[in-house]
Design an enzyme around this catalytic site. Structure first.
Site, mmCIF file in Angstrom:
data_model
loop_
_atom_site.group_PDB
_atom_site.id
_atom_site.type_symbol
_atom_site.label_atom_id
_atom_site.label_comp_id
_atom_site.label_asym_id
_atom_site.label_seq_id
_atom_site.Cartn_x
_atom_site.Cartn_y
_atom_site.Cartn_z
ATOM 1 C CB CYS A 1 -0.852 -0.001 1.226
ATOM 2 S SG CYS A 1 -0.191 -0.058 2.827
ATOM 3 N N PRO B 1 -4.423 -9.222 10.326
ATOM 4 C CG PRO B 1 -5.214 -10.964 11.241
ATOM 5 C CD PRO B 1 -5.710 -9.710 10.395
ATOM 6 C CG ASN C 1 -3.898 1.015 4.874
ATOM 7 O OD1 ASN C 1 -5.096 1.541 5.450
ATOM 8 N ND2 ASN C 1 -3.755 -0.242 5.588
#
Length: 323
Positions: A133, A167, A297
């Site tokens: 990102c 995660p 992002n």
């Protein structure tokens, strides 16, 4: 002209935030793609539940479940929104079966692609990597500067809301910095690159902010004006597929004080000592298709991945129509 009534079927591996947002983008906004499968490993994930409600074929048995699905042969492009380690396995399983992979992890098996910079260069690659990102947000700016003057060193700092880092993102922090730094050089054109990511725990969550610093040899004022114009044009190009992408303030071009030890940042091969620092401050607001607006992002990754898949599908259809 391509026949958009004939759409390319895609699968998405990863039923988390990125995969689910990407599924919604494909279904709402794609001209050339249609969902062929949603793939996860958690049968209770929200992504698979949404896929079921949208009548998208699905499996919770991972890549092996995808290969076993009745419509697998009709799928041409597979997005991988899992993790860098999982992508290595998925690539090894799917590439020999003739599937094109768009990798939204930092695995970097295939060439880096940043749509506003090098979209057309890798349309025939079996596997393309969407960097990270932070890379999608900042590499276009480094490229915009390097098109005007050589960039001896580029450093990017990506600050994202902690709540938007799932995660997969947290497990890939090391790969994030390494992959982004490499792509700053390979795609952005910097002689040397560095990447930093900050998980901001602020409440309420802040939208993605990115800072780009470039050390350049640009002693004349005319080059400063051309740098600013090039950056402004690049921001427009990225905003064409990521509407929430924008400059926070005017591009700064400042002389480097003679007592600054910038030589410690330079490549040993650098021959033109930098005279100025270019500073660019960005923010990325998400489209909120599935993710909250502060998760720019993740939105920039899914938007960039969709842009690449659209162009690959369009290019393939044009070739078929020309036969």
């Amino acid at each position: 002209m391509s026949d958009t009534s004939i759409r390319t079927k895609v699968a998405i591996i990863g039923s988390g935030n990125i995969g689910t947002d990407l599924m919604i983008k494909v279904m709402r906004h794609s001209r050339f793609l249609e969902m062929g499968a949603m793939v996860g490993i958690d049968p209770d994930s929200d992504g698979l539940a949404r896929a079921a409600r949208l009548n998208v074929p699905l499996t919770h048995e991972g890549v092996e479940g995808l290969v076993a699905m009745p419509g697998f042969d009709d799928i041409d492009i597979v997005f991988d929104a899992t993790s860098a380690k999982a992508h290595q396995h998925n690539h090894a399983r799917l590439a020999p079966l003739g599937k094109r992979l768009i990798d939204l992890t930092p695995a970097a098996i295939g060439p880096f692609v940043v749509p506003a910079v090098n979209l057309t260069q890798h349309l025939d690659a079996v596997n393309v990597n969407m960097v990270t990102c932070g890379g999608q947000a900042t590499i276009p700016i480094v490229s915009a500067v390097s098109r005007i003057v050589p960039v001896a060193y580029a450093e990017i700092v990506a600050s994202i809301a902690s709540k938007s880092a799932g995660p997969g993102t947290r497990a890939n922090i090391d790969e994030f910095t390494e992959t982004t730094a490499h792509a700053i050089e390979a795609v952005g054109g910097a002689e040397r690159g560095k990447a930093v990511i900050i998980l901001n725990p602020a409440e309420p969550p802040l939208i993605m902010r990115d800072t780009v610093f470039c050390l350049v040899n640009a002693p004349d004022g005319d080059s400063h004006a051309r740098i600013r114009a090039s950056v402004a044009k690049m921001v427009e190009d990225v905003a064409a597929y990521v509407p929430g992408y924008r400059l926070k303030q005017e591009v700064q071009v400042d002389p480097i004080p003679p007592d600054q030890p910038v030589h410690t940042l330079l490549s040993p091969q650098n021959v033109a000592f930098p005279t100025h620092r270019v500073s660019v401050f960005l923010e990325v607001e998400g489209a909120a298709h599935y993710l909250p607006a502060y998760a720019g992002n993740l939105d920039i990754m899914t938007s960039a991945g969709l842009q690449v898949a659209e162009r690959i599908a369009q290019n393939t259809q044009q070739k078929e129509n020309a036969r």
